[in-house]
Design a protein around this motif. Sequence first.
Motif, PDB file in Angstrom:
ATOM      1  N   GLY A   1       0.782  -1.221   0.000  1.00  0.00           N
ATOM      2  CA  GLY A   1       0.000   0.000   0.000  1.00  0.00           C
ATOM      3  C   GLY A   1       0.816   1.274   0.000  1.00  0.00           C
ATOM      4  N   LEU A   2       2.082   1.202  -0.436  1.00  0.00           N
ATOM      5  CA  LEU A   2       2.928   2.391  -0.432  1.00  0.00           C
ATOM      6  C   LEU A   2       2.551   3.325  -1.579  1.00  0.00           C
ATOM      7  CD1 LEU A   2       6.432   0.854   0.391  1.00  0.00           C
ATOM      8  CD2 LEU A   2       4.721   1.782   1.955  1.00  0.00           C
TER       9      LEU A   2
ATOM     10  N   MET B   1       1.775   4.344  -7.801  1.00  0.00           N
ATOM     11  CA  MET B   1       2.954   4.418  -6.937  1.00  0.00           C
ATOM     12  C   MET B   1       4.118   5.096  -7.655  1.00  0.00           C
ATOM     13  SD  MET B   1       4.852   1.409  -4.750  1.00  0.00           S
ATOM     14  CE  MET B   1       5.765   0.738  -6.159  1.00  0.00           C
ATOM     15  N   LEU B   2       4.683   6.105  -7.002  1.00  0.00           N
ATOM     16  CA  LEU B   2       5.817   6.843  -7.543  1.00  0.00           C
ATOM     17  C   LEU B   2       7.116   6.103  -7.217  1.00  0.00           C
ATOM     18  CD1 LEU B   2       7.055   9.479  -8.766  1.00  0.00           C
ATOM     19  CD2 LEU B   2       7.041  10.389  -6.411  1.00  0.00           C
ATOM     20  N   ILE B   3       7.979   5.962  -8.222  1.00  0.00           N
ATOM     21  CA  ILE B   3       9.276   5.298  -8.050  1.00  0.00           C
ATOM     22  C   ILE B   3      10.364   6.326  -8.321  1.00  0.00           C
ATOM     23  CG2 ILE B   3      10.748   3.384  -8.770  1.00  0.00           C
ATOM     24  CD1 ILE B   3       8.128   2.116  -9.937  1.00  0.00           C
TER      25      ILE B   3
ATOM     26  N   SER C   1       5.096   0.530  10.331  1.00  0.00           N
ATOM     27  CA  SER C   1       4.656  -0.096   9.077  1.00  0.00           C
ATOM     28  C   SER C   1       3.602   0.805   8.441  1.00  0.00           C
ATOM     29  CB  SER C   1       4.066  -1.488   9.355  1.00  0.00           C
ATOM     30  OG  SER C   1       2.809  -1.379  10.001  1.00  0.00           O
ATOM     31  N   PRO C   2       3.173   0.495   7.212  1.00  0.00           N
ATOM     32  CA  PRO C   2       2.183   1.357   6.551  1.00  0.00           C
ATOM     33  C   PRO C   2       0.889   1.520   7.331  1.00  0.00           C
ATOM     34  CG  PRO C   2       3.194  -0.119   4.959  1.00  0.00           C
ATOM     35  CD  PRO C   2       3.674  -0.559   6.305  1.00  0.00           C
TER      36      PRO C   2
END
Length: 230
Positions: free
Chosen positions: A36-37, A60-62, A211-212
């Motif tokens: 869920g990041l 999701m941004l990398i 954690s998330p």
Amino acid sequence: MDAKRIWLKGDTHLHTTNSDGKLTQEQLIKNCKKRGLDWIIITDHNFNTVGGESRFDGDMLIIPGEEYTGNDGHVNIWGSDCPHLTGERPTEYVQYTRLAQEAHENGCTVSVNHPFCKKCGWHMELEDYPMDCVEVWNAPMHIDNMTNLDWWHSQLLKGKRLPLVGGSDYHRDYFVTRLLANPTTFVCVKANTEEDVLTALRRGNSFVTNSPNSTKAVLSCGDAVMGDEV
């Protein structure tokens, strides 16, 4: 808090098979999305796995990154246009300072990793190193992180504004232990972009938790949050 800003969760310190991690880049990204990041920074040792610019996989941004790794210390460099490394290991302090200078000239962000780790800590001048952040919480909470925290607190008492970050330093899981995104760093941003995420990390508009989905403690005063001035 400013209604235009939101809290997004990510991991600042990740490894793949391009250095000493167990997962390929594709496998790591898939697992981070399952956690869920919102954003991640891949930081293989002395190697830029992501490439020259940030990109999205779904939502999701990398963000590109590298862990500049030598026997005397580890430094994370985050952002597009990271200095080009070809696997060389630094052996002198001047190499670390030159890297930080080049990274800053390229608009990147510099963070010293796990400075008081007993196995791979920082063995050079630390207080004057040109870092933007320091990794106080590395991997699941343990005694070396408490030493990191004590040192960071001493810097605050000296009047030095130095944001802290957390990073899972993920390489692999062991048996049933879930180490990815443990810890998780939350940033307060207007948008999920490289510029906003890295600016928030440099300003300290952030907090670190286990954690998330762990308990979150957010301090605010009007529209201001951690890292802002009132």
